[in-house]
Write a protein that holds these residues in place. Structure first.
Motif, PDB file in Angstrom:
ATOM      1  N   HIS A  52      -6.738 -59.037  52.383  1.00  0.00           N
ATOM      2  CA  HIS A  52      -8.049 -59.402  52.931  1.00  0.00           C
ATOM      3  C   HIS A  52      -7.952 -60.395  54.091  1.00  0.00           C
ATOM      4  O   HIS A  52      -8.827 -60.458  54.950  1.00  0.00           O
ATOM      5  CB  HIS A  52      -8.926 -60.025  51.845  1.00  0.00           C
ATOM      6  CG  HIS A  52      -9.331 -59.059  50.780  1.00  0.00           C
ATOM      7  ND1 HIS A  52      -9.673 -59.451  49.508  1.00  0.00           N
ATOM      8  CD2 HIS A  52      -9.454 -57.708  50.783  1.00  0.00           C
ATOM      9  CE1 HIS A  52      -9.992 -58.405  48.787  1.00  0.00           C
ATOM     10  NE2 HIS A  52      -9.853 -57.326  49.531  1.00  0.00           N
ATOM     11  N   TYR A  53      -6.885 -61.187  54.073  1.00  0.00           N
ATOM     12  CA  TYR A  53      -6.804 -62.257  55.081  1.00  0.00           C
ATOM     13  C   TYR A  53      -6.775 -61.696  56.502  1.00  0.00           C
ATOM     14  O   TYR A  53      -7.439 -62.197  57.398  1.00  0.00           O
ATOM     15  CB  TYR A  53      -5.585 -63.148  54.817  1.00  0.00           C
ATOM     16  CG  TYR A  53      -5.868 -64.172  53.729  1.00  0.00           C
ATOM     17  CD1 TYR A  53      -6.285 -65.454  54.051  1.00  0.00           C
ATOM     18  CD2 TYR A  53      -5.747 -63.839  52.386  1.00  0.00           C
ATOM     19  CE1 TYR A  53      -6.568 -66.385  53.053  1.00  0.00           C
ATOM     20  CE2 TYR A  53      -6.021 -64.761  51.383  1.00  0.00           C
ATOM     21  CZ  TYR A  53      -6.436 -66.036  51.727  1.00  0.00           C
ATOM     22  OH  TYR A  53      -6.726 -66.949  50.739  1.00  0.00           O
ATOM     23  N   ILE A 102      -2.976 -71.243  58.677  1.00  0.00           N
ATOM     24  CA  ILE A 102      -3.813 -71.646  57.547  1.00  0.00           C
ATOM     25  C   ILE A 102      -3.755 -70.590  56.437  1.00  0.00           C
ATOM     26  O   ILE A 102      -3.597 -70.906  55.258  1.00  0.00           O
ATOM     27  CB  ILE A 102      -5.261 -71.877  58.037  1.00  0.00           C
ATOM     28  CG1 ILE A 102      -5.277 -73.152  58.877  1.00  0.00           C
ATOM     29  CG2 ILE A 102      -6.241 -71.971  56.886  1.00  0.00           C
ATOM     30  CD1 ILE A 102      -6.582 -73.450  59.553  1.00  0.00           C
ATOM     31  N   ALA A 103      -3.871 -69.326  56.829  1.00  0.00           N
ATOM     32  CA  ALA A 103      -3.852 -68.246  55.840  1.00  0.00           C
ATOM     33  C   ALA A 103      -2.517 -68.258  55.081  1.00  0.00           C
ATOM     34  O   ALA A 103      -2.480 -68.057  53.857  1.00  0.00           O
ATOM     35  CB  ALA A 103      -4.075 -66.900  56.537  1.00  0.00           C
ATOM     36  N   LEU A 150      -7.057 -74.522  48.150  1.00  0.00           N
ATOM     37  CA  LEU A 150      -8.116 -73.598  48.586  1.00  0.00           C
ATOM     38  C   LEU A 150      -7.684 -72.144  48.354  1.00  0.00           C
ATOM     39  O   LEU A 150      -8.471 -71.308  47.906  1.00  0.00           O
ATOM     40  CB  LEU A 150      -8.413 -73.845  50.074  1.00  0.00           C
ATOM     41  CG  LEU A 150      -9.621 -73.146  50.681  1.00  0.00           C
ATOM     42  CD1 LEU A 150     -10.921 -73.594  50.011  1.00  0.00           C
ATOM     43  CD2 LEU A 150      -9.708 -73.431  52.190  1.00  0.00           C
ATOM     44  N   GLN A 173     -26.858 -68.458  52.136  1.00  0.00           N
ATOM     45  CA  GLN A 173     -25.584 -69.023  52.573  1.00  0.00           C
ATOM     46  C   GLN A 173     -24.822 -68.022  53.411  1.00  0.00           C
ATOM     47  O   GLN A 173     -23.634 -67.857  53.279  1.00  0.00           O
ATOM     48  CB  GLN A 173     -24.772 -69.444  51.372  1.00  0.00           C
ATOM     49  CG  GLN A 173     -24.744 -68.414  50.270  1.00  0.00           C
ATOM     50  CD  GLN A 173     -23.952 -68.941  49.105  1.00  0.00           C
ATOM     51  OE1 GLN A 173     -23.823 -70.133  48.910  1.00  0.00           O
ATOM     52  NE2 GLN A 173     -23.403 -68.034  48.347  1.00  0.00           N
ATOM     53  N   TYR A 218      -4.447 -79.468  50.369  1.00  0.00           N
ATOM     54  CA  TYR A 218      -5.813 -78.946  50.392  1.00  0.00           C
ATOM     55  C   TYR A 218      -5.807 -77.420  50.584  1.00  0.00           C
ATOM     56  O   TYR A 218      -6.496 -76.684  49.875  1.00  0.00           O
ATOM     57  CB  TYR A 218      -6.613 -79.617  51.519  1.00  0.00           C
ATOM     58  CG  TYR A 218      -7.923 -78.929  51.791  1.00  0.00           C
ATOM     59  CD1 TYR A 218      -8.991 -79.071  50.910  1.00  0.00           C
ATOM     60  CD2 TYR A 218      -8.088 -78.102  52.911  1.00  0.00           C
ATOM     61  CE1 TYR A 218     -10.189 -78.413  51.134  1.00  0.00           C
ATOM     62  CE2 TYR A 218      -9.276 -77.448  53.144  1.00  0.00           C
ATOM     63  CZ  TYR A 218     -10.331 -77.609  52.257  1.00  0.00           C
ATOM     64  OH  TYR A 218     -11.510 -76.945  52.481  1.00  0.00           O
ATOM     65  N   PHE A 246     -12.545 -65.585  43.754  1.00  0.00           N
ATOM     66  CA  PHE A 246     -13.425 -64.666  44.493  1.00  0.00           C
ATOM     67  C   PHE A 246     -12.849 -63.241  44.514  1.00  0.00           C
ATOM     68  O   PHE A 246     -13.361 -62.379  45.193  1.00  0.00           O
ATOM     69  CB  PHE A 246     -13.569 -65.117  45.952  1.00  0.00           C
ATOM     70  CG  PHE A 246     -14.205 -66.464  46.160  1.00  0.00           C
ATOM     71  CD1 PHE A 246     -15.387 -66.801  45.539  1.00  0.00           C
ATOM     72  CD2 PHE A 246     -13.621 -67.392  47.024  1.00  0.00           C
ATOM     73  CE1 PHE A 246     -15.990 -68.039  45.761  1.00  0.00           C
ATOM     74  CE2 PHE A 246     -14.212 -68.630  47.243  1.00  0.00           C
ATOM     75  CZ  PHE A 246     -15.398 -68.951  46.614  1.00  0.00           C
ATOM     76  N   VAL A 282     -10.269 -60.369  57.505  1.00  0.00           N
ATOM     77  CA  VAL A 282     -11.229 -61.436  57.790  1.00  0.00           C
ATOM     78  C   VAL A 282     -10.887 -62.108  59.127  1.00  0.00           C
ATOM     79  O   VAL A 282     -11.773 -62.348  59.957  1.00  0.00           O
ATOM     80  CB  VAL A 282     -11.250 -62.464  56.634  1.00  0.00           C
ATOM     81  CG1 VAL A 282     -11.935 -63.756  57.036  1.00  0.00           C
ATOM     82  CG2 VAL A 282     -11.929 -61.849  55.422  1.00  0.00           C
ATOM     83  N   ARG A 290     -21.418 -64.362  41.276  1.00  0.00           N
ATOM     84  CA  ARG A 290     -20.679 -64.625  42.519  1.00  0.00           C
ATOM     85  C   ARG A 290     -21.150 -65.850  43.295  1.00  0.00           C
ATOM     86  O   ARG A 290     -20.806 -66.027  44.449  1.00  0.00           O
ATOM     87  CB  ARG A 290     -20.682 -63.399  43.422  1.00  0.00           C
ATOM     88  CG  ARG A 290     -19.806 -62.304  42.860  1.00  0.00           C
ATOM     89  CD  ARG A 290     -19.978 -61.010  43.593  1.00  0.00           C
ATOM     90  NE  ARG A 290     -20.791 -60.084  42.852  1.00  0.00           N
ATOM     91  CZ  ARG A 290     -21.504 -59.124  43.367  1.00  0.00           C
ATOM     92  NH1 ARG A 290     -21.517 -58.948  44.664  1.00  0.00           N
ATOM     93  NH2 ARG A 290     -22.199 -58.309  42.622  1.00  0.00           N
ATOM     94  N   LEU A 329     -15.306 -54.962  50.266  1.00  0.00           N
ATOM     95  CA  LEU A 329     -15.379 -56.423  50.349  1.00  0.00           C
ATOM     96  C   LEU A 329     -16.768 -56.958  50.025  1.00  0.00           C
ATOM     97  O   LEU A 329     -16.929 -58.120  49.656  1.00  0.00           O
ATOM     98  CB  LEU A 329     -14.982 -56.896  51.755  1.00  0.00           C
ATOM     99  CG  LEU A 329     -13.498 -56.927  52.056  1.00  0.00           C
ATOM    100  CD1 LEU A 329     -13.238 -57.403  53.484  1.00  0.00           C
ATOM    101  CD2 LEU A 329     -12.793 -57.862  51.079  1.00  0.00           C
ATOM    102  N   ALA A 368     -16.956 -72.120  57.068  1.00  0.00           N
ATOM    103  CA  ALA A 368     -15.809 -72.732  56.401  1.00  0.00           C
ATOM    104  C   ALA A 368     -14.532 -72.463  57.197  1.00  0.00           C
ATOM    105  O   ALA A 368     -13.724 -73.360  57.416  1.00  0.00           O
ATOM    106  CB  ALA A 368     -15.672 -72.184  54.982  1.00  0.00           C
ATOM    107  N   ILE A 369     -14.373 -71.227  57.641  1.00  0.00           N
ATOM    108  CA  ILE A 369     -13.134 -70.899  58.368  1.00  0.00           C
ATOM    109  C   ILE A 369     -13.112 -71.609  59.722  1.00  0.00           C
ATOM    110  O   ILE A 369     -12.102 -72.202  60.105  1.00  0.00           O
ATOM    111  CB  ILE A 369     -12.981 -69.375  58.551  1.00  0.00           C
ATOM    112  CG1 ILE A 369     -12.917 -68.689  57.192  1.00  0.00           C
ATOM    113  CG2 ILE A 369     -11.728 -69.061  59.357  1.00  0.00           C
ATOM    114  CD1 ILE A 369     -12.790 -67.192  57.262  1.00  0.00           C
ATOM    115  N   LEU A 417     -17.368 -58.885  46.800  1.00  0.00           N
ATOM    116  CA  LEU A 417     -16.815 -60.223  46.587  1.00  0.00           C
ATOM    117  C   LEU A 417     -17.863 -61.299  46.849  1.00  0.00           C
ATOM    118  O   LEU A 417     -17.706 -62.446  46.448  1.00  0.00           O
ATOM    119  CB  LEU A 417     -15.632 -60.487  47.536  1.00  0.00           C
ATOM    120  CG  LEU A 417     -14.242 -60.063  47.094  1.00  0.00           C
ATOM    121  CD1 LEU A 417     -14.187 -58.585  46.793  1.00  0.00           C
ATOM    122  CD2 LEU A 417     -13.221 -60.410  48.151  1.00  0.00           C
TER     123      LEU A 417
END
Ligand SMILES: Cc1cc2nc3c(=O)[nH]c(=O)nc-3n(C[C@H](O)[C@H](O)[C@H](O)COP(=O)(O)OP(=O)(O)OC[C@H]3O[C@@H](n4cnc5c(N)ncnc54)[C@H](O)[C@@H]3O)c2cc1C
Ligand code: HEM
Length: 363
Positions: free
Chosen positions: A83-84, A118-119, A70, A42, A66, A77, A87, A178, A31, A49-50, A34
Motif C-alpha cells: 500500500h505504501y 519515512i515509509a 507509527l 476527517q 516515532y 488499519f 499511497v 474504522r 483500499l 498526516a503524511i 481501510l
C-alpha cells in the motif's frame, strides 16, 4: 523544496485531498475498506498526516522511534507493505495536478525521496512487531457517571501489556467501525488483565459519544498497542504532583494505583479540576484512596460552579496557590486548553520542564 512545492497547493488542500482519495480508491478499490465509512469529518486526515510528517521530519533519524511506532500502529488499519507505494504515488500525483505549471520534476523527486525514507522506517517498525495488530476486548462493565461521562471496563481476549500512564487507541467496532481514538486506561496493569476507561463525550464527536451513550456490556471492541511516555520513574525520590482536568484523571489514577503498590516515601498531591461538581465524576474513589494512603492528598476545584465547597477557578491557577513546587515531579493531563494553561503556569513557577510529563487530549 518540500515546503516550497506544498505552498503551491496548500490553499486547495481540501480539493487535493478529494483528488488523492478518488485516485486511490479508483485505482485500488480494495483500499476503500481501510477507511471510515463517513469520510466527510476527517477527509484530510491521512493526507495531512503524511504531508506534515514529510515536512517536519527533516531528519528522519531523529524520529526513528516515532516512525517505527507509527508503522507498527498502521497494522491496525490493515495496511500492508504494497500500500505504501500506491499511497505515495497518489500523493505526488494529486499535488502535481493542482500545482499547475509551476510544478517541476525536482519536486517529484524531493517528495518521492522523503516519502521513501519515512515509509521504510514505518515498514521496518511494522515488520519487527511481534504483537497482534490489535486485540479484541469484551466490555464487562459500563456505568454512566454524568450526562456525558462513562466509566467502563474491558477484558482483552489476550493479555495486553502496558505501563501505567500510557494510552492506547480503540475502535468501537459495532458503532463506529474504522474510527480509532486514543484513551488512557485508568488502572495499573492487573492480574485479571482488565482495563478501565473514563470517557467524556465531546460535542459532535464520533467515537467518545458512542462509548458513553451506546456501548453496552457484552459488546466487543478493538484495542491497539499502547503508546506514550507519561510513566513513573521508579528511581525518582522527589514528591509528585498530579494535575488532572476532567477525564484527564484516567492516567493519573493509573499512576496512583502503581504508586500504591510500592510508594512509602514520596508525598503525592492530586489536583483534580472540572467545570462543575458533576464533572468530578470519580471523586468518591479518589477520596477513598486519600483516606487509605497517608502520603496522598487531593485538592478539587470547579471553574464554573460558584457554590462548590472546594477550590474555585481553573486547576492551573489552583495549583499555583499551593506549593512551593520547584522540587517536585509533575504529571499533567486533560484537554489541550487545560494542559497548555498548566504548562504556562508551571513555567512561571520555574518548575524545570524536565520534571514535567504531560498528555494533552487534543490532537
Ligand atoms: C493521548 C490521548 C489520550 C486520551 N485519553 C482520553 C481519555 O482517557 N478519556 C477521554 O475522554 N478522552 C481521551 N482522549 C481524547 C479522545 O481521544 C478523543 O480525541 C476525544 O474524545 C474526541 O473524539 P471523538 O471521536 O468523540 O470526536 P471527533 O470525532 O474526533 O471530533 C469531532 C468533533 O467533536 C468536537 N470535539 C472534538 N474534540 C473536542 C474538544 N476537545 N473540545 C470540544 N469539542 C471537541 C469538535 O466539534 C470536532 O470537530 C485522549 C486523547 C489523547 C490524544
Ligand atoms: C509515509 C507514510 C505514512 C504516514 C507518515 C502516515 C501517517 C498517518 C498518521 C499520523 C495517521 C493518523 C493516526 C491516527 O489518527 O491514529 C494516519 C492515519 C491513517 N493512515 Fe497513514 N500514514 C502513511 C501511510 C499510509 C498508508 C500507505 C496507508 C494505506 C492505505 C495508510 C492508511 C491510514 C489510514 C486508513 C488511517 C486512518 C485514517 C482515518 O481515520 O481517516 N497510511 N496515517
Amino acid at each position: 523544496m518540500l515546503k516550497e512545492s506544498w505552498s503551491l497547493v496548500e490553499e486547495h488542500q481540501d480539493k487535493v485531498a478529494g483528488y488523492f482519495y478518488a485516485r486511490l480508491f479508483l485505482s485500488h478499490p480494495d483500499l476503500r475498506d481501510l477507511f471510515p465509512v463517513h469520510m466527510d469529518v476527517q477527509r484530510t486526515r491521512l493526507l495531512n498526516a503524511i504531508v506534515t510528517a514529510v515536512q517536519t521530519l527533516e531528519d528522519p533519524e531523529q524520529f526513528d522511534d516515532y516512525l517505527r511506532a507509527l508503522g507498527r500502529d498502521h497494522r491496525k488499519f490493515h495496511v500492508i507493505p504494497e500500500h505504501y507505494e500506491v499511497v505515495g504515488g497518489a500523493l505526488i500525483e494529486s499535488m502535481r495536478a493542482f500545482a499547475g505549471e509551476q510544478w517541476g520534476v525536482e519536486y517529484d523527486q524531493a517528495w518521492a525521496d522523503a516519502y521513501a525514507v519515512i515509509a521504510a522506517k514505518m515498514l521496518a517498525g511494522a515488520d519487527a512487531d511481534q504483537n497482534p495488530p490489535y486485540w479484541y476486548g469484551e466490555v464487562v462493565a459500563h456505568e454512566r457517571r454524568s450526562h456525558d461521562i462513562a466509566v467502563f471496563t474491558v477484558l482483552p481476549l489476550q493479555p495486553l501489556e502496558y505501563r501505567a500512564g500510557q494510552y492506547l487507541s480503540l475502535e468501537a467496532t459495532k458503532y463506529q467501525p474504522r474510527l480509532w481514538r486514543t484513551y488512557s486506561p485508568a488502572n495499573a496493569p492487573r492480574r485479571d488483565n482488565t482495563l478501565e476507561f473514563h470517557v467524556r463525550a465531546l460535542g459532535a464527536g464520533w467515537v467518545s459519544s458512542a462509548l458513553v451513550r451506546r456501548l453496552q456490556v457484552g459488546d466487543m471492541i478493538k484495542l491497539a498497542a499502547p503508546m506514550g511516555t507519561m510513566t513513573l520513574d521508579r528511581r525518582s525520590t522527589r514528591d509528585a504532583v498530579f494535575v488532572a482536568g476532567g477525564t484527564g484523571l484516567a492516567p493519573v489514577k493509573s499512576l496512583l494505583e502503581e504508586l500504591t503498590r510500592y510508594n512509602r516515601t514520596r508525598w503525592v498531591h492530586v489536583f483534580f479540576g472540572a467545570r462543575t461538581r458533576e464533572d468530578l465524576y470519580d471523586l468518591a474513589d479518589l477520596n477513598r484512596l486519600a483516606a487509605r494512603y497517608p502520603w496522598l492528598s487531593v485538592v478539587t476545584a470547579c471553574s464554573d460552579d460558584p457554590t462548590f465547597p472546594g477550590e474555585q477557578g481553573n486547576i492551573s491557577d489552583v495549583v499555583a496557590r499551593y506549593g512551593p513546587w520547584n522540587e517536585h515531579d509533575f504529571f499533567v493531563c486533560g484537554s489541550g486548553v487545560m494542559v497548555k494553561a498548566s504548562l504556562t503556569k508551571l513555567a512561571e513557577l520555574q518548575v524545570p520542564s524536565i520534571r514535567i510529563k504531560y498528555d494533552s487530549f487534543s490532537d
